[in-house]
Scaffold this motif. Structure first.
Motif, PDB file in Angstrom:
ATOM      1  N   ARG A 194       1.136  -1.367   0.001  1.00 10.56           N
ATOM      2  CA  ARG A 194      -0.319  -0.122  -0.098  1.00 10.56           C
ATOM      3  C   ARG A 194       0.998   0.745   0.102  1.00 10.56           C
TER       4      ARG A 194
ATOM      5  N   ASN B  66      -0.754   7.024  -5.027  1.00  8.96           N
ATOM      6  CA  ASN B  66      -1.630   6.486  -5.645  1.00  8.96           C
ATOM      7  C   ASN B  66      -2.971   5.606  -4.588  1.00  8.96           C
ATOM      8  N   THR B  67      -2.553   4.760  -3.740  1.00  4.15           N
ATOM      9  CA  THR B  67      -3.061   4.738  -1.992  1.00  4.15           C
ATOM     10  C   THR B  67      -3.937   5.668  -1.238  1.00  4.15           C
TER      11      THR B  67
ATOM     12  N   GLY C 145      -7.132  -2.934  -3.937  1.00  2.00           N
ATOM     13  CA  GLY C 145      -6.739  -2.630  -2.004  1.00  2.00           C
ATOM     14  C   GLY C 145      -8.403  -1.840  -1.804  1.00  2.00           C
TER      15      GLY C 145
ATOM     16  N   ALA D 299       0.486   0.120 -10.699  1.00  2.63           N
ATOM     17  CA  ALA D 299       0.622  -0.477  -9.842  1.00  2.63           C
ATOM     18  C   ALA D 299       1.188  -1.688  -9.790  1.00  2.63           C
TER      19      ALA D 299
ATOM     20  N   ARG E 282      -5.724   4.897 -11.640  1.00  4.97           N
ATOM     21  CA  ARG E 282      -6.154   6.066 -10.189  1.00  4.97           C
ATOM     22  C   ARG E 282      -7.214   7.090 -10.124  1.00  4.97           C
TER      23      ARG E 282
END
Ligand code: PLP
Length: 460
Positions: free
Chosen positions: A207, A235-236, A388, A425, A432
């Motif tokens: 992550r 990104n996350t 995720g 990813a 995204r």
């Protein structure tokens, strides 16, 4: 002299309001190609003057198809906010007033607006009283400012004055970063004389969270260190465990810097602030107002728990300047790497004033709720794979293989319904989606999900 500005500014205000009013109808992405824009805007430098109203109208005509509707509620690219009405208007006035906000003497009200907005932000984020701050062009420059302070502090303790003596021959110091740091950390460090190959890189999980046990090992012994942690991976949206990191950096005597470009705004929300618990124990913080606070570009903020190294690292004097000296009144050139500068405090002040404490919290929470609605909606789109859990405002997903993901994304962008972009990813292409705009509403989420439905359906 007559009213040279009346006509051009009134006309411009109408054009601006019409453009903002058209956002729900116009395509989000640009409609002109590079060659077309060069054709529309190009040509020889004119020999003679032109009427300002004509200049503005022709500029609007030429540029319009090359504009991306970033202020639209369906712009989800990168991590980019819109502009709150009061902030947009205050930004106009910042231009009109044309203060050189480097010195109090060149803009007393600008200096005081920054003082007030800085204190409001410090309080909103729960940062230590007495922290120093700087309004800078963006998080990149905020990193540069904070890490210059860190470099000063660490070397000063080792008996070295880096501002006078430079880095050649300086006592050793280590720069510790996470494997998933933002690219702007590297550039700030590079500009400060810390080559990228000299950085100590701590691994991160999938992550993007820093491995704290590995950090502990790194800091067990060795020269004094600066540690760069992160609140909100690009990104996350994942957060480093800042409390656990502070537990390690504190006893090691390391300087802890937090890149919280967008993520640090969770501190303004009672519901979400637990994600950045421990942030207040850091030594410096960098974040943006042009992302989640919805202040127009550009606007970043640096905070430093230690005013002395901050000032020592970036302040400047010259015989011809009129300066407050001991910090009264506040001259921004003592705190920013810039010299002549835009009065960035006015739009930040206006944004905070428009929203109030509750309004900032609601803005941040609403964007996160939209991100969760996106995740739920996308989960129902055939072929969509969510990558995720949604932590805050970032959603990461893909459609099968890289080529399919790219095609699905391309069709959505080409439809003009929404704008967003791709990333990598786990070694594979992903899409995204970042929700940061005060304007984004349920209808924007619905329209964007419908665009993905349609695009995904074209695959089968
Ligand atoms: C956007 C971003 C930056 C850079 O901010 P700028 O304002 O563009 O300079 C740094 N770190 C993170 C995590 C970001 O999202």
């Amino acid at each position: 002299m007559g009213d040279e500005f009346g006509e051009v500014l009134t006309r411009t205000a109408r054009i601006a309001a019409d453009w903002l009013g058209s956002l729900d109808q116009r395509p989000v992405g640009e409609t002109a190609t590079l060659a077309e824009l060069r054709g529309r805007l190009g040509g020889p430098l004119p020999d003679g003057p032109a009427d300002p109203v004509t200049v503005v109208e022709e500029l609007v005509q030429a540029a319009e198809p090359g504009l991306v509707a970033i202020p639209s509620g369906r712009y989800f690219g990168f991590v980019i906010g819109g502009g709150l009405p009061a902030a947009v208007a205050a930004d106009w006035l910042t231009t009109v007033w044309d203060q050189n906000a480097g010195l109090y003497a060149c803009g007393p009200a600008a200096s005081v607006a920054e003082e007030v907005a800085g204190e409001w932000l410090r309080e909103l984020f729960g940062l230590p009283g007495g922290s120093s701050f700087a309004f800078v062009p963006g998080c990149q420059t905020a990193h540069l400012t904070c890490l210059a302070a860190a470099r000063h502090h660490v070397l000063r303790r080792a008996g070295w004055n880096v501002e006078e003596q430079g880095l050649a021959g300086a006592p050793p110091m280590r720069i510790v970063v996470s494997a998933r740091r933002h690219a702007t950390i590297d550039r700030a460090l590079r500009l400060l004389g810390f080559g990228t190959a000299t950085l100590t890189v701590v691994p991160a999980d999938d992550r993007g969270r820093m491995d704290v046990a590995a950090l502990r090992e790194v800091l067990r012994d060795g020269p004094p260190a600066v540690v760069c942690a992160q609140a909100g991976e690009v990104n996350t949206g994942a957060f480093d465990d800042l409390a656990a990191i502070a537990d390690v950096t504190g006893p090691a005597g390391a300087w802890l810097h937090v890149d919280g470009a967008f993520g640090l705004w969770v501190l303004a929300s009672p519901e979400l602030r637990h994600l950045a618990a421990g942030a207040e124990r850091a030594d410096s913080w960098a974040f943006d107002a042009h992302k989640w606070l919805n202040v127009p570009y550009d606007s970043g903020v640096a905070f430093c728990a230690h005013p002395e190294p901050h000032r020592a690292a970036v302040s400047v004097t010259a015989d011809y300047l009129v300066q407050g000296g001991a910090g009264e009144p506040r001259d921004a050139i003592d705190w920013t790497p810039g010299f002549s500068r835009r009065a960035r405090g006015f739009p930040v002040y206006a944004a905070l004033r428009q929203l109030g404490r509750q309004g900032v919290a609601e803005l941040v929470e609403r964007c996160c709720a939209h991100a969760r609605a996106f995740a739920a909606g996308l989960a129902a789109v055939p072929g969509c794979e969510l990558l995720g859990e949604v932590v805050i405002n970032q959603v990461l997903f893909r459609f099968g293989d890289d080529a399919t993901t790219e095609r699905v994304l391309r069709r959505v962008v080409d439809s003009g319904e929404a704008w967003l972009s791709g990333t990598v990813a786990g070694g594979r292409r992903a899409i995204r989606l970042s929700v940061c705009n005060w304007r984004t509403g349920d209808e924007d989420v619905r329209r964007t999900l419908a665009a993905f439905q349609k695009s995904a359906a074209a695959e089968s």
